[in-house]
Structures are given as C-alpha cells and as structure tokens.
Design a protein around this motif. Structure first.
Motif, PDB file in Angstrom:
ATOM      1  N   ASN A   1      31.246 -53.009  10.696  1.00  0.00           N
ATOM      2  CA  ASN A   1      31.947 -52.763  11.955  1.00  0.00           C
ATOM      3  C   ASN A   1      32.992 -53.833  12.293  1.00  0.00           C
ATOM      4  O   ASN A   1      33.470 -53.890  13.411  1.00  0.00           O
ATOM      5  CB  ASN A   1      30.950 -52.614  13.112  1.00  0.00           C
ATOM      6  CG  ASN A   1      30.146 -53.870  13.377  1.00  0.00           C
ATOM      7  OD1 ASN A   1      30.381 -54.923  12.784  1.00  0.00           O
ATOM      8  ND2 ASN A   1      29.182 -53.770  14.281  1.00  0.00           N
ATOM      9  N   ARG A   2      33.351 -54.682  11.319  1.00  0.00           N
ATOM     10  CA  ARG A   2      34.346 -55.735  11.553  1.00  0.00           C
ATOM     11  C   ARG A   2      35.435 -55.658  10.489  1.00  0.00           C
ATOM     12  O   ARG A   2      35.177 -55.345   9.336  1.00  0.00           O
ATOM     13  CB  ARG A   2      33.674 -57.111  11.537  1.00  0.00           C
ATOM     14  CG  ARG A   2      32.580 -57.203  12.583  1.00  0.00           C
ATOM     15  CD  ARG A   2      31.835 -58.504  12.551  1.00  0.00           C
ATOM     16  NE  ARG A   2      30.600 -58.391  13.329  1.00  0.00           N
ATOM     17  CZ  ARG A   2      29.699 -59.351  13.481  1.00  0.00           C
ATOM     18  NH1 ARG A   2      29.901 -60.507  12.886  1.00  0.00           N
ATOM     19  NH2 ARG A   2      28.617 -59.149  14.197  1.00  0.00           N
ATOM     20  N   THR A   3      36.648 -55.974  10.898  1.00  0.00           N
ATOM     21  CA  THR A   3      37.791 -55.795  10.008  1.00  0.00           C
ATOM     22  C   THR A   3      37.892 -56.846   8.921  1.00  0.00           C
ATOM     23  O   THR A   3      38.518 -56.608   7.895  1.00  0.00           O
ATOM     24  CB  THR A   3      39.105 -55.843  10.804  1.00  0.00           C
ATOM     25  OG1 THR A   3      39.244 -57.148  11.398  1.00  0.00           O
ATOM     26  CG2 THR A   3      39.148 -54.775  11.873  1.00  0.00           C
ATOM     27  N   GLY A   4      37.309 -58.033   9.157  1.00  0.00           N
ATOM     28  CA  GLY A   4      37.587 -59.131   8.246  1.00  0.00           C
ATOM     29  C   GLY A   4      39.055 -59.503   8.354  1.00  0.00           C
ATOM     30  O   GLY A   4      39.749 -59.153   9.314  1.00  0.00           O
ATOM     31  N   SER A   5      39.574 -60.228   7.367  1.00  0.00           N
ATOM     32  CA  SER A   5      40.976 -60.655   7.384  1.00  0.00           C
ATOM     33  C   SER A   5      41.899 -59.455   7.294  1.00  0.00           C
ATOM     34  O   SER A   5      41.672 -58.542   6.501  1.00  0.00           O
ATOM     35  CB  SER A   5      41.250 -61.602   6.211  1.00  0.00           C
ATOM     36  OG  SER A   5      40.442 -62.748   6.286  1.00  0.00           O
ATOM     37  N   LEU A   6      42.951 -59.475   8.103  1.00  0.00           N
ATOM     38  CA  LEU A   6      43.963 -58.425   8.102  1.00  0.00           C
ATOM     39  C   LEU A   6      45.321 -59.026   7.768  1.00  0.00           C
ATOM     40  O   LEU A   6      45.551 -60.217   8.018  1.00  0.00           O
ATOM     41  CB  LEU A   6      44.027 -57.748   9.478  1.00  0.00           C
ATOM     42  CG  LEU A   6      42.776 -56.989   9.938  1.00  0.00           C
ATOM     43  CD1 LEU A   6      42.916 -56.580  11.397  1.00  0.00           C
ATOM     44  CD2 LEU A   6      42.535 -55.772   9.060  1.00  0.00           C
ATOM     45  N   PRO A   7      46.253 -58.245   7.221  1.00  0.00           N
ATOM     46  CA  PRO A   7      47.609 -58.747   7.004  1.00  0.00           C
ATOM     47  C   PRO A   7      48.193 -59.262   8.324  1.00  0.00           C
ATOM     48  O   PRO A   7      48.300 -58.507   9.295  1.00  0.00           O
ATOM     49  CB  PRO A   7      48.359 -57.512   6.491  1.00  0.00           C
ATOM     50  CG  PRO A   7      47.294 -56.675   5.844  1.00  0.00           C
ATOM     51  CD  PRO A   7      46.086 -56.869   6.702  1.00  0.00           C
ATOM     52  N   VAL A   8      48.540 -60.530   8.347  1.00  0.00           N
ATOM     53  CA  VAL A   8      48.899 -61.191   9.610  1.00  0.00           C
ATOM     54  C   VAL A   8      50.101 -60.546  10.285  1.00  0.00           C
ATOM     55  O   VAL A   8      50.084 -60.292  11.503  1.00  0.00           O
ATOM     56  CB  VAL A   8      49.157 -62.694   9.373  1.00  0.00           C
ATOM     57  CG1 VAL A   8      49.599 -63.359  10.676  1.00  0.00           C
ATOM     58  CG2 VAL A   8      47.899 -63.370   8.842  1.00  0.00           C
ATOM     59  N   GLY A   9      51.147 -60.303   9.532  1.00  0.00           N
ATOM     60  CA  GLY A   9      52.349 -59.727  10.132  1.00  0.00           C
ATOM     61  C   GLY A   9      52.079 -58.378  10.776  1.00  0.00           C
ATOM     62  O   GLY A   9      52.522 -58.109  11.904  1.00  0.00           O
TER      63      GLY A   9
ATOM     64  N   GLY B   1      36.177 -52.148  10.099  1.00  0.00           N
ATOM     65  CA  GLY B   1      35.426 -51.948   8.875  1.00  0.00           C
ATOM     66  C   GLY B   1      35.074 -50.497   8.596  1.00  0.00           C
ATOM     67  O   GLY B   1      35.867 -49.584   8.814  1.00  0.00           O
ATOM     68  N   LEU B   2      33.858 -50.276   8.088  1.00  0.00           N
ATOM     69  CA  LEU B   2      33.420 -48.923   7.773  1.00  0.00           C
ATOM     70  C   LEU B   2      33.431 -48.022   9.001  1.00  0.00           C
ATOM     71  O   LEU B   2      33.671 -46.818   8.890  1.00  0.00           O
ATOM     72  CB  LEU B   2      32.013 -48.950   7.164  1.00  0.00           C
ATOM     73  CG  LEU B   2      31.880 -49.572   5.768  1.00  0.00           C
ATOM     74  CD1 LEU B   2      30.426 -49.510   5.307  1.00  0.00           C
ATOM     75  CD2 LEU B   2      32.796 -48.893   4.755  1.00  0.00           C
ATOM     76  N   MET B   3      33.190 -48.606  10.172  1.00  0.00           N
ATOM     77  CA  MET B   3      33.209 -47.821  11.407  1.00  0.00           C
ATOM     78  C   MET B   3      34.590 -47.196  11.614  1.00  0.00           C
ATOM     79  O   MET B   3      34.702 -46.024  11.992  1.00  0.00           O
ATOM     80  CB  MET B   3      32.841 -48.718  12.593  1.00  0.00           C
ATOM     81  CG  MET B   3      32.777 -47.988  13.903  1.00  0.00           C
ATOM     82  SD  MET B   3      31.579 -46.657  13.865  1.00  0.00           S
ATOM     83  CE  MET B   3      30.947 -46.705  15.477  1.00  0.00           C
ATOM     84  N   ALA B   4      35.635 -47.967  11.359  1.00  0.00           N
ATOM     85  CA  ALA B   4      36.997 -47.458  11.536  1.00  0.00           C
ATOM     86  C   ALA B   4      37.336 -46.402  10.491  1.00  0.00           C
ATOM     87  O   ALA B   4      37.999 -45.404  10.790  1.00  0.00           O
ATOM     88  CB  ALA B   4      37.996 -48.611  11.461  1.00  0.00           C
TER      89      ALA B   4
ATOM     90  N   THR C   1      31.100 -44.503  11.227  1.00  0.00           N
ATOM     91  CA  THR C   1      29.709 -44.941  11.298  1.00  0.00           C
ATOM     92  C   THR C   1      29.600 -46.368  10.786  1.00  0.00           C
ATOM     93  O   THR C   1      30.347 -46.782   9.879  1.00  0.00           O
ATOM     94  CB  THR C   1      28.776 -44.033  10.477  1.00  0.00           C
ATOM     95  OG1 THR C   1      27.430 -44.545  10.553  1.00  0.00           O
ATOM     96  CG2 THR C   1      29.190 -43.985   9.012  1.00  0.00           C
ATOM     97  N   ALA C   2      28.667 -47.120  11.358  1.00  0.00           N
ATOM     98  CA  ALA C   2      28.404 -48.487  10.917  1.00  0.00           C
ATOM     99  C   ALA C   2      27.138 -48.560  10.068  1.00  0.00           C
ATOM    100  O   ALA C   2      26.681 -49.640   9.729  1.00  0.00           O
ATOM    101  CB  ALA C   2      28.277 -49.426  12.123  1.00  0.00           C
TER     102      ALA C   2
END
Length: 355
Positions: A213-221, A246-249, A253-254
């Motif tokens: 359920n968390r994105t982790g690192s994303l492309p900053v720009g 994350g998987l939720m998006a 579902t998480a």
C-alpha cells in the motif's frame, strides 16, 4: 514473574498478546478489511474502533489488568532516538500527534497503551521505535542540503530478526554483518553492521521498494509535477504515497495473497507482483554494497515472507550475494515483550523520553 500486555498496531491489523516473562500465553491478530478502515479519514479516528477490539480480547481471555506490570506498544514517531526501551509520557505522545516526524498507526498504539495504564499499576513502554537512528554520517546525505535522509523504518522488526538469527546460531549480533528485508504492509531493507543499522530507507514516506500500500521511491520530477498539478490536495497526495500506493493503486487491494492468486491467470497482476519483488531485490543488492559485500546472511521477515513465490523469486536474484534465511511472519511481538521484561528486570535501562 512479570506480566506484560503487548499491542502492535499496523496499517491493516491490530496484534495483541499476553506474556508472562518471555512466554506468550495468549495472542491474536485482528485483521482490518480495507473496506472497513477506509471509512476513517485517518488512523487517529480509529482510536475507539481499535480500543474496543483490544478490550474485547482482554475480556474474552480473562486477562487481569490489575496484575499487569507493563503494557508495551510498538513505538511511534518522535525525534530520533537511540535503540532501546522507553517509558511513554505526555511529551512523547505530543511529538507523535504532531506528525512532524511521521504518521503511522503505531503512534495511536502508544496513546492507547498510555491511556490503559492510567487505571492500573502497569507502566506504558515502547521498544526500538521506527525513529531509532544509527545511521552513519554518509548515509544522511540526500543530494541537496535542504533535505537530509533520516532513519524511519521497521526498526523493531529489523532488530528482532537480527537478534533472533544471532541467538539461534550461537552468535553475537554485535559481531555480524547482515542485510535484512522486512516485507509487510510497508517494506524496508537495511544493512546491519556489527549491531548497528547504519543505513536504511524511509519506507513510511516514499523510499525504497513499493509495497502492498506504499509507493516507495517515485521519479522525482514526475512527483513534483503531480504535486503542482492542482488535481490533488496535500492530504490526498500523502495518502496516495502511504495507504493508497503500491499494489493497492495497481490492483485495488493491499492483500498480497489475493494479488498472488490473481497473478496465476492475470498477466498484469503477475507483472505488478514481480515488479514489487524486483524492487526489493534491487534494495538488497544496494545495501549489500554498503557492507562492501562482507555479509554473513540476508534475512527475510514480515508477513509477505510467508509467500513461497516471493521468497523463491528473491532467492533467484540474491542468493549469490549471501546465504538467505527466512523468518516468515513477525518477530515484533516477542521483541516487544522481551524489551519490556528486560527493562523490568533491570537488564536494560527503561529510558525516560525527553524533548
């Protein structure tokens, strides 16, 4: 004999247990379906909901509150702290409630433990909170002087797993170099050098591998452009990063078990599942370089480590780095109880939290 009640609030579960010294007498994991907890605007609004479930467990199992010596909760987010056992006080609760150092249901757990202790002799404690900070100076440099990398991840699980591995192999944690991956609702990978977590990722606020359920690192720009698109509020973006990422998006579902099952017949689900594992492996490889390749073992823990598929895929990519040992599920409840009992016995100090 010391009697302790243990509380561990996660994003999608409430874990409770009753211990007598190091022996677990009763325990339960209360799962919270996403459809149920999504009705709350924030985890702070879940206070009454979670408290009632905890009180029901106590009543159903005949636990005598007046005989408890400590109520210990998974710690929350305050200023950075040394590893150890701390007494919960008003200043700690105020810092957690401020959100300055992060937000997580474990902050609510500290509040519930503190309130429960007001009506009995038990003392409220936390052990190895997520803000445990043992970073080396080089690990704090982010790439811009306005932002410093900080230690904020699953310190309790990481420390508990490391000490368990050492204990079961007749070794000293302080003599080992380990890379540990906590695989749960949040994912964190950290290098342990001779008893200290010298680096790690802020998985709470968008660092490292994406999780259930968390994105982790994303492309900053792209993230900056999204923030200034005018389409989302601040709170919506924070929830997007932690809670709806994350998987939720991707899958709605998480529950990693559900996604894994779907991946058997759904190529898109398989891609997302494998991408999460792929990112975990990249983090393990990266943290291995922090230890210059001198690694005694790679340890996998957390709920997702119950998945044979996930573990097999990690072994495919990482087994050449070091021996991989799996501790499926959580060691957190045992670690909380041990930290509390050791504090009550005087083996380790019960530290007083100060601003």
């Amino acid at each position: 004999m010391y009697k302790c009640f243990v509380i561990n609030l996660g994003s999608t579960s409430t874990k409770v247990a009753y211990y007598e010294d190091e022996q677990c007498i009763k325990k339960e994991t209360i799962d919270h379906p996403v459809a149920e907890i999504s009705t709350f605007a924030s985890f702070w609004e879940q206070d009454e909901y979670r408290t009632k479930l905890i009180e029901a467990f106590i009543a159903d199992n005949g636990i005598a509150m007046d005989q408890l010596d400590a109520i210990v909760s998974r710690g929350g987010h305050t200023r950075p702290l040394e590893s150890g056992t701390y007494r919960v006080n008003e200043e700690m609760l105020a810092q957690q409630a401020s959100g300055q150092w992060g937000n997580h249901p474990s902050d609510l757990g500290s509040r519930i433990a503190y309130r429960m202790c007001q009506s009995c002799k038990a003392i409220p404690l936390i052990v190895d909170p997520p803000v445990t900070d043992e970073f080396e100076p080089i690990a704090r440099i982010s790439g811009h002087p306005l932002i410093e990398r900080r230690s904020c991840f699953h310190a309790l699980s990481q420390k508990a797993t490391a000490k368990r591995y050492a204990r079961e192999n007749g070794l000293n944690y302080e003599d080992l170099n380990l890379v540990i991956a906590h695989l749960g609702g949040g994912i964190s990978v950290a290098p342990h050098k001779k008893g200290r977590m010298i680096d790690g990722e802020n998985g709470l606020e968008g660092d490292g591998a994406f999780s259930t359920n968390r994105t982790g690192s994303l492309p900053v720009g792209d993230l900056v452009r999204l923030c200034f698109s005018g389409k989302y509020t601040y709170n919506e973006l924070i929830k997007m990063i932690n809670g709806n990422g994350g998987l939720m998006a991707y899958m709605g579902t998480a529950d990693v078990r559900e996604v894994e099952e779907k991946s058997k017949t759904d190529q898109q689900a398989a891609l997302y599942m494998d991408a999460m594992i792929y990112q975990v492996c990249k983090q393990i490889g990266g943290m291995a370089t922090v230890l210059c390749g001198d690694i005694d073992a790679i340890l996998l823990t957390g709920g997702i480590a119950n998945s044979e598929y996930v573990v097999s895929k990690i072994k495919e990519r990482c087994a050449t780095i070091a021996t991989i040992v799996v501790y499926p599920g959580e060691n957190e409840m045992e670690s909380l109880a041990r930290g509390a009992v050791d504090g009550l016995r005087g083996i380790v100090p019960i530290r007083e939290f100060r601003a």
